[in-house]
Design an enzyme around this catalytic site. Structure first.
Site, short mmCIF file in Angstrom:
data_model
loop_
_atom_site.label_atom_id
_atom_site.label_comp_id
_atom_site.label_asym_id
_atom_site.label_seq_id
_atom_site.Cartn_x
_atom_site.Cartn_y
_atom_site.Cartn_z
N GLU A 106 1.24 -1.45 0.10
CA GLU A 106 0.04 0.03 0.67
C GLU A 106 0.82 1.10 0.17
OE1 GLU A 106 -4.08 1.30 2.24
OE2 GLU A 106 -1.98 1.11 4.13
N GLU A 197 -7.97 11.22 2.55
CA GLU A 197 -8.10 10.35 3.60
C GLU A 197 -8.36 11.24 5.38
OE1 GLU A 197 -5.82 6.48 5.91
OE2 GLU A 197 -5.24 7.37 4.08
#
Length: 211
Positions: A106, A197
């Protein structure tokens, strides 16, 4: 996701709770992926064909969301964007975000952030200079955590811009090539998005992607 929290439900599409103001992202062409890990934590709307999305979150957010638009298959191509991003008092990122399939990883190229720098609690890999600024580079290992393939163990890679900005060109290849010296696969890409985010506080953004 932030280093200190598991990232779950990557492929989940959740209905958004209404809120008064938007985060806006647009791209002239090529958008074919919607990242909607929201969980009713903010107001997320999008028009994939127009290449736009909005996100606004209020105080009281106590869990993680990641929303954005991009591409089902990532690449090392540069990404040019401009943004009006506000996350004062919020643990939040404005970033290029995605996954590599093998070795599973990720990744984040963090252009701006609120009150939390992910490299403050991860293993430093040094620095890389790109696009007019030094980026702190760090990594973390997530063990038996939710991922794009279910529960797995994977590596996170972060490049965090020291001279934060909300517009410019991200030379993605500079980061991928540096990470590759530390185990990043730099091929077999899964999705890639321009993302917002957050997991605390309040904020909003307005972003245009032009490449």
């Amino acid at each position: 996701m932030k280093v200190t929290a598991a990232f779950a439900g990557l492929l989940v599409t959740a209905l958004a709770a209404p809120a008064p103001e938007p985060v806006l992202v647009s791209r002239s062409a090529g958008i074919n992926y919607v990242q909607n890990y929201n969980g009713n934590l903010g107001d997320f709307t999008y028009d994939e064909s127009a290449g736009t999305f909005s996100m606004y979150w209020e105080d009281g957010v106590s869990s993680d969301f990641v929303v954005g638009l991009g591409w089902t298959t990532g690449s090392s191509n540069p990404i040019t964007y401009s943004a009006d991003y506000s996350a004062s008092g919020s643990s939040s990122y404005l970033a290029v975000y995605g996954w590599d399939n093998y070795p599973q990883a990720e990744y984040y190229i963090v252009e701006d952030y609120g009150d939390y720098n992910p490299c403050s609690s991860a293993t430093s890999l040094g620095t890389v200079y790109s696009d007019g600024s030094t980026y702190q580079v760090c990594t973390d290992t997530r063990t038996n955590e939710p991922s794009i393939t279910g529960t797995s163990t994977f590596t996170q890679y972060f490049s965090v811009r020291e001279s934060t900005r909300t517009s410019g060109t991200v030379t993605v290849a500079n980061h991928f090539n540096f990470w590759a010296q530390h185990g990043f696969g730099n091929s077999d890409f899964n999705y890639q998005v321009v993302a917002v985010e957050a997991w605390s506080g309040a904020g909003s953004a307005s972003v245009t992607i032009s490449s």
